[in-house]
Design a protein around this motif. Structure first.
Motif, PDB file in Angstrom:
ATOM      1  N   ILE A 297       0.524  -0.981  -0.063  1.00 16.98           N
ATOM      2  CA  ILE A 297       0.027   0.097   0.124  1.00 16.98           C
ATOM      3  C   ILE A 297       1.043   1.037   0.021  1.00 16.98           C
ATOM      4  CG2 ILE A 297      -1.794   1.187   1.212  1.00 16.98           C
ATOM      5  CD1 ILE A 297      -2.798  -1.432   2.540  1.00 16.98           C
ATOM      6  N   PHE A 298       0.463   2.466  -0.922  1.00 14.47           N
ATOM      7  CA  PHE A 298       1.643   3.250  -1.438  1.00 14.47           C
ATOM      8  C   PHE A 298       1.139   4.808  -0.763  1.00 14.47           C
ATOM      9  CE2 PHE A 298       2.397   0.558  -4.919  1.00 14.47           C
ATOM     10  CZ  PHE A 298       3.287  -0.240  -4.655  1.00 14.47           C
ATOM     11  N   GLU A 299       1.903   4.887   0.978  1.00 15.94           N
ATOM     12  CA  GLU A 299       1.590   6.326   0.935  1.00 15.94           C
ATOM     13  C   GLU A 299       2.151   7.337   0.396  1.00 15.94           C
ATOM     14  OE1 GLU A 299      -0.227   6.096   5.536  1.00 15.94           O
ATOM     15  OE2 GLU A 299       1.777   5.391   5.764  1.00 15.94           O
ATOM     16  N   SER A 300       3.517   6.353  -0.140  1.00 17.11           N
ATOM     17  CA  SER A 300       3.955   7.602  -0.693  1.00 17.11           C
ATOM     18  C   SER A 300       4.562   7.036  -2.045  1.00 17.11           C
ATOM     19  CB  SER A 300       5.666   8.018   0.280  1.00 17.11           C
ATOM     20  OG  SER A 300       5.058   8.693   1.601  1.00 17.11           O
ATOM     21  N   LYS A 301       4.951   8.364  -2.559  1.00 18.40           N
ATOM     22  CA  LYS A 301       5.402   8.003  -4.427  1.00 18.40           C
ATOM     23  C   LYS A 301       6.313   6.049  -3.847  1.00 18.40           C
ATOM     24  CE  LYS A 301       8.047   9.310  -8.337  1.00 18.40           C
ATOM     25  NZ  LYS A 301       6.905   9.377  -9.548  1.00 18.40           N
ATOM     26  N   ALA A 302       5.891   5.515  -5.066  1.00 22.26           N
ATOM     27  CA  ALA A 302       6.519   4.455  -5.542  1.00 22.26           C
ATOM     28  C   ALA A 302       7.277   3.605  -6.673  1.00 22.26           C
ATOM     29  CB  ALA A 302       5.847   2.954  -4.730  1.00 22.26           C
ATOM     30  N   THR A 303       7.712   3.468  -6.500  1.00 25.94           N
ATOM     31  CA  THR A 303       8.270   2.986  -8.121  1.00 25.94           C
ATOM     32  C   THR A 303       7.618   2.603  -9.737  1.00 25.94           C
ATOM     33  OG1 THR A 303       9.870   1.356  -7.649  1.00 25.94           O
ATOM     34  CG2 THR A 303      11.360   3.625  -6.831  1.00 25.94           C
ATOM     35  N   GLY A 304       7.567   2.268 -10.693  1.00 27.84           N
ATOM     36  CA  GLY A 304       7.143   1.285 -11.244  1.00 27.84           C
ATOM     37  C   GLY A 304       7.291   0.282 -10.985  1.00 27.84           C
ATOM     38  N   ALA A 305       8.801  -0.077 -10.680  1.00 31.86           N
ATOM     39  CA  ALA A 305       9.152  -1.192 -10.267  1.00 31.86           C
ATOM     40  C   ALA A 305       8.258  -2.302  -8.937  1.00 31.86           C
ATOM     41  CB  ALA A 305      10.956  -1.451 -10.141  1.00 31.86           C
ATOM     42  N   GLY A 695      10.795  18.521  -9.045  1.00 32.50           N
ATOM     43  CA  GLY A 695      10.221  17.034  -9.852  1.00 32.50           C
ATOM     44  C   GLY A 695      10.065  16.103  -8.787  1.00 32.50           C
ATOM     45  N   ILE A 696      10.703  16.063  -7.546  1.00 34.53           N
ATOM     46  CA  ILE A 696      10.837  15.263  -6.427  1.00 34.53           C
ATOM     47  C   ILE A 696       9.989  15.916  -5.578  1.00 34.53           C
ATOM     48  CG2 ILE A 696      12.527  14.265  -4.476  1.00 34.53           C
ATOM     49  CD1 ILE A 696      12.759  12.829  -7.166  1.00 34.53           C
ATOM     50  N   GLU A 697       8.629  14.879  -5.418  1.00 32.77           N
ATOM     51  CA  GLU A 697       8.373  15.413  -3.430  1.00 32.77           C
ATOM     52  C   GLU A 697       8.963  15.236  -3.021  1.00 32.77           C
ATOM     53  OE1 GLU A 697       3.632  14.552  -2.131  1.00 32.77           O
ATOM     54  OE2 GLU A 697       4.539  14.074  -4.714  1.00 32.77           O
ATOM     55  N   VAL A 698       9.175  15.990  -1.584  1.00 33.50           N
ATOM     56  CA  VAL A 698       9.530  15.316   0.158  1.00 33.50           C
ATOM     57  C   VAL A 698       7.884  14.589   0.387  1.00 33.50           C
ATOM     58  CG1 VAL A 698      10.882  15.270   1.917  1.00 33.50           C
ATOM     59  CG2 VAL A 698      11.152  16.463  -0.460  1.00 33.50           C
ATOM     60  N   ASP A 699       7.631  13.891   0.136  1.00 32.36           N
ATOM     61  CA  ASP A 699       6.467  13.081   1.264  1.00 32.36           C
ATOM     62  C   ASP A 699       7.718  12.245   2.241  1.00 32.36           C
ATOM     63  OD1 ASP A 699       7.533  10.362  -0.752  1.00 32.36           O
ATOM     64  OD2 ASP A 699       6.173  10.593  -1.662  1.00 32.36           O
ATOM     65  N   ASN A 700       6.242  11.568   3.195  1.00 29.33           N
ATOM     66  CA  ASN A 700       7.126  10.587   4.406  1.00 29.33           C
ATOM     67  C   ASN A 700       8.205   9.994   3.224  1.00 29.33           C
ATOM     68  OD1 ASN A 700       6.240   9.579   6.948  1.00 29.33           O
ATOM     69  ND2 ASN A 700       6.264   8.154   5.799  1.00 29.33           N
ATOM     70  N   ASN A 701       7.650   9.168   3.007  1.00 27.62           N
ATOM     71  CA  ASN A 701       9.237   8.058   2.904  1.00 27.62           C
ATOM     72  C   ASN A 701      10.215   8.448   2.179  1.00 27.62           C
ATOM     73  OD1 ASN A 701       7.527   6.540   3.255  1.00 27.62           O
ATOM     74  ND2 ASN A 701       7.171   4.540   1.221  1.00 27.62           N
ATOM     75  N   MET A 702      10.509   9.606   1.226  1.00 26.93           N
ATOM     76  CA  MET A 702      10.919   9.907   0.934  1.00 26.93           C
ATOM     77  C   MET A 702      11.970  10.851   1.497  1.00 26.93           C
ATOM     78  SD  MET A 702      13.562  10.960  -1.033  1.00 26.93           S
ATOM     79  CE  MET A 702      12.931  10.790  -3.451  1.00 26.93           C
ATOM     80  N   ARG A 703      11.031  11.393   2.725  1.00 27.40           N
ATOM     81  CA  ARG A 703      11.886  12.601   3.781  1.00 27.40           C
ATOM     82  C   ARG A 703      12.169  10.944   4.196  1.00 27.40           C
ATOM     83  NH1 ARG A 703      11.323  17.393   5.864  1.00 27.40           N
ATOM     84  NH2 ARG A 703      12.016  17.675   8.089  1.00 27.40           N
ATOM     85  N   TRP A 704      12.145  10.341   5.036  1.00 24.00           N
ATOM     86  CA  TRP A 704      12.925   9.351   6.196  1.00 24.00           C
ATOM     87  C   TRP A 704      13.953   8.922   5.090  1.00 24.00           C
ATOM     88  CZ3 TRP A 704      13.749   8.694  10.738  1.00 24.00           C
ATOM     89  CH2 TRP A 704      12.337   8.629  11.381  1.00 24.00           C
TER      90      TRP A 704
END
Length: 873
Positions: A297-305, A695-704
């Motif tokens: 379940i993707f709360e934050s941006k996920a890779t296409g992979a 283009g980079i969104e600093v969402d929860n997972n990116m922040r971590w």
């Protein structure tokens, strides 16, 4: 490692006595946070009157054992996780009451508390031998039975099982004497479920808790209306809600594809999919109640992979409903067939029934590279591995069972023909429905439909270990006309078998637009040491020749000299994603074997990433780049190459389309280096929103990810990590925070992570994994030097005191992650590991296998690094 180790011989003996088992299982899940009440009535026939047998059970206390109306003293009949039953009649009824413990390790009945809202979630995981952690059972796959489940739980919960609910009733809560705690007063309900069809115990399942729910229906191919549901934790409800329509659509496409392909409609009463926390695997094919790790379940941006992998996983578990669930292996030696078939079919369905039409490139880059890696370890084994007992299964949930097996099934389809293959599958499913079968049963059906002799094929492909290498030898006249193309096959000295291959040879040329495209294709059978490709003689030599075009067979590839040079210069120009994946995998294999310079592979990958758009190929190229730069390069050249890679990744991220999958993956990869002078500025700029990188969104997972990157370079403190967690305390963020603290490259952080991972009994399986990964992934040789002896000193203790899955997490058989200090000096690691192995020749195969794989990883690092250092002399 608790519990009796059931052997194959014991299972056969028990199956010769027990027949027609039926279970009535009552679980009371309102007894507190530590344990639950399990009551079972088992009826069965004995084919040998007066014989003895046993039920499997792992319980903290057994309070009642009654056989055919006679009470037995639990202390007399319950030992070593078995309940002994003597003096059997023709028909027998056994009643068992027990107090069982919830799990924190993802085995048996796992209990998780969501720190976001305090909600409790339960789910079961029973493969291989863990139904016995929840109820007394003949826990082996060939003793199929019917099951009637009833469950008492808090009234506000949702309770799910394999079958639809038959009835519910509100009840007064009762605390069972002997439980470890007094449960708080609460309103409860009893859920009673419909009787299951005949099925194996490891496929039974229970999920309970205040799960969020979505439902729909499917018009099944047999005329029934099939109820479908999706479930997750309440704290993830908003995130999953965005994907519900898509996931239902993928599931429905899977039903249609499989029913059409095999001619057998979905056989069960419903289809629920539950996303659960702290899950060890990707998913589990429980009949009508599939469980998935809720990282999907993707709360934050996920890779296409990752999104692609979720689709494959949904279709993989769905394929099991027929292959594995409807028809089940008799014993675990055919586990590979379940998993390989589901892996093959999920890739086929993803490529042909969904919008992920390049999924065979995904398979090549991901699954096949996994197979090649594990098939070259000393622990490799035949696809059909001997499974003498339950412990042997622990070494066979691996890249051979899943990925090599699926690769070989793809070869089998090419060998017998697709139409003939699926006709045979239809006959197999039809003949053995609701029963058990063997590989021989399947091959008999495929022989009948294809006319091919598959006994010899099976002996070479399935019953022999090892991998072949296919090399192309080209002879060309002065005018560019081919006068000979020979495919040479070789095998290792240890596994000297040569196999038949059905494969294709592709001719590729660069067109006027600067793209490399396939212009001709030739399909043929090869066998033995040398096969001439007669169809190409007299043709003009193309720019590039691919000898396993379309990736039909499973082998290592070595290209002819001209093709190798052309690909090195032009791989980024190839138009077909599968061809790119096959070629890149060949370069990676050569790099790992010390046959291709690490510095050249680094340059090749950076160039290829500029045009690659297949997300999984992109992901694995970045991973291979990381391993090469950090481990395989010559030591004196490494700082220069690491800086080159870091700067190259950042430059590619700047050039990538803003917000694209490629840009996202490039930034995530860049964060794993920290070897350029602008690293700290780049990371802080992204954290505070001042970065020039659009283009980079600093969402929860990116922040971590950014916090973790700073931690791995010792640019953030424990207090700052804790402050970040305090902003949003969730299951996932607790794991992120633990991983970040463990990643700090200082002695205190590594000592803390080591102690917590080994000795903090309050941690979940996922938290232990985060600690172990953070511990091992950052730091230099000197920092890990003292952990070499510590690791090998704690191995026996871990194996004796932890469950298998936790031991696997801590001792980790792969090169990265776990507590194995793989970044320490590889020569010292090899010496220490070989000493441990020599002192533990009688250790369990699963344990020795982990250590052997660790040692082999260090040997390869040493070997490849030495090769690259030799190139500089």
């Amino acid at each position: 490692m608790p519990g009796a180790n059931l052997t194959r011989v014991e299972a056969q003996e028990r199956a010769s006595i027990v027949s027609n088992p039926q279970y009535k299982v009552s679980l009371d899940l309102a007894q507190g946070s530590q344990s639950f009440l399990s009551q079972v009535e088992v009826s069965f026939d004995s084919m040998k009157r007066g014989a003895s047998t046993y039920l499997d059970l792992i319980a903290s206390q057994v309070t009642l054992v009654e056989l055919n109306g006679v009470s037995l003293d639990p202390e007399d009949v319950y030992r070593d996780s078995r309940i002994e039953l003597k003096g059997l009649k023709t028909h027998n009824v056994v009643k068992i009451s027990a107090i069982c413990d919830y799990s924190r390790t993802g085995e048996g009945l796992h209990r998780s508390v969501d720190p976001t809202d305090g909600h409790v979630y339960l789910y079961s995981q029973f493969e291989v031998p863990d139904a016995r952690r929840v109820y007394a059972v003949f826990d082996q796959p060939d003793l199929k039975a019917t099951f009637d489940f009833s469950v008492v739980a808090p009234e506000s919960w949702t309770v799910l099982a394999n079958m639809p609910v038959e009835s519910t009733e509100s009840i007064e809560q009762q605390t069972e004497p002997g439980t470890l705690e007094k449960a708080p007063a609460q309103s409860c309900k009893r859920w009673v479920f419909k009787t299951t069809p005949k099925m194996s115990s490891y496929l039974t399942a229970i999920c309970a808790g205040p799960y969020a729910e979505w439902t729909t229906q499917y018009a099944n191919e047999d005329g029934r209306t099939l109820p479908m549901g999706l479930y997750c934790r309440q704290s993830l409800k908003e995130a999953l809600d965005k994907d519900v329509e898509y996931l239902f659509d993928i599931t429905q496409k899977g039903f249609a594809f499989y029913a059409k392909t095999w001619g057998v409609p979905y056989p069960y009463a419903k289809y629920d999919q539950v996303f659960v926390p702290e899950y060890n695997a990707g998913a589990m094919e429980n009949i009508g109640l599939v469980t998935f790790r809720d990282q999907y379940i993707f709360e934050s941006k996920a890779t296409g992979a990752k999104i692609n992998r979720r689709v494959e996983t949904v279709l993989h578990e769905q394929a099991h409903m027929w292959f594995g669930d409807l028809v089940t292996m008799k014993w675990w030696n055919d586990l590979w067939l379940n998993e390989s078939f589901a892996e093959y079919m999920s890739t086929l369905a993803t490529a042909e029934a969904t919008d992920w039409d390049s999924d065979w490139a995904t398979f090549c880059s991901g699954e096949k590279s996994w197979a090649l890696r594990e098939d070259q370890l000393p622990t490799t084994h035949p696809i059909v591995a001997p499974i003498n007992d339950l412990h042997d299964t622990e070494v066979n949930f691996d890249g051979i069972t899943y990925a090599k097996g699926a690769s070989v099934l793809k070869q089998l389809v090419a060998y017998v023909g697709r139409e003939q293959f699926f006709e045979g599958i239809h006959n197999y499913l039809d003949k053995h429905a609701y029963g058990n079968a063997t590989l021989a049963d399947l091959l008999a059906e495929l022989e009948a439909t294809s006319g091919r002799d598959l006994k010899a094929w099976s002996a070479q492909w399935l019953e022999q270990s090892g991998i072949n290498t296919l090399s192309s030898k080209l002879s060309v006249d002065a005018d560019g006309t081919i006068n000979s193309l020979c495919i040479e096959q070789s095998a290792s000295d240890e596994f000297p078998v040569l196999r038949p291959h059905r494969l294709a040879v592709g001719f590729y040329n660069m067109n006027a637009q600067g793209k490399v495209v396939r212009t001709e294709r030739f399909e043929l059978d090869i066998n033995g040491e040398s096969t001439q490709v007669a169809a190409v003689v007299g043709k003009r030599k193309p720019d590039f020749i691919l000898i396993n075009d379309d990736d039909l067979t499973y082998a290592k590839l070595r290209l002819d000299g001209d093709s190798l040079k052309f690909a090195q210069e032009n791989l980024y120009r190839f138009e077909d994603p599968l061809a790119r994946a096959v070629i890149l995998l060949s370069f990676w294999d050569m790099t790992r074997d010390g046959e291709y310079p690490a510095a050249d592979f680094v340059a090749l990958v950076l160039k290829t990433l500029s045009t690659e758009r297949q997300s999984t190929t992109f992901r694995y190229a970045l991973s291979q780049l990381d391993t090469t730069a950090h481990q395989y390069t010559a030591i004196e050249q490494r700082p220069e190459i690491l800086q080159q890679v870091a700067e190259g990744l950042w430059h590619l991220a700047e050039q990538a389309e803003a917000g694209s999958d490629e840009q996202f993956q490039l930034v995530e990869a860049y964060l794993g280096y920290g070897d350029d002078q602008d690293f700290e500025d780049h990371v802080h700029a992204m954290l505070n929103g001042s970065s020039d990188l659009v283009g980079i969104e600093v969402d929860n997972n990116m922040r971590w990810s950014l916090i973790h990157a700073l931690a791995s370079q010792n640019m953030v403190s424990d207090e700052e990590i804790q402050a970040e967690l305090d902003k949003r305390d969730t299951t996932e963020n607790r794991e992120f925070a633990m991983g970040a603290r463990a990643a700090r490259p200082v002695k205190a952080a590594k000592a803390w992570a080591w102690d917590q991972a080994l000795h903090n009994a309050e941690l979940t399986n996922s938290q232990i994994g985060a600690l172990a990964d953070g511990f091992s992934a950052s730091g230099d040789e000197d920092l890990f030097a003292t952990y070499i002896d510590k690791f090998f000193s704690c191995v026996d203790w871990v194996w004796a005191h932890k469950t298998f899955h936790i031991a696997e997490t801590l001792l980790n058989p792969l090169s990265a992650g776990g507590l194995y200090p793989y970044k320490a000096d590889p020569a010292t690691l090899v010496h220490a590991g070989e000493h441990w192995l020599s002192e533990h020749e009688g250790a369990p195969n699963a344990l020795r296998g982990m250590i052997i794989q660790n040692v082999e990883s260090s040997k390869r690092t040493l070997r490849v690094r030495t090769y690259n250092e030799g190139l500089r002399k």
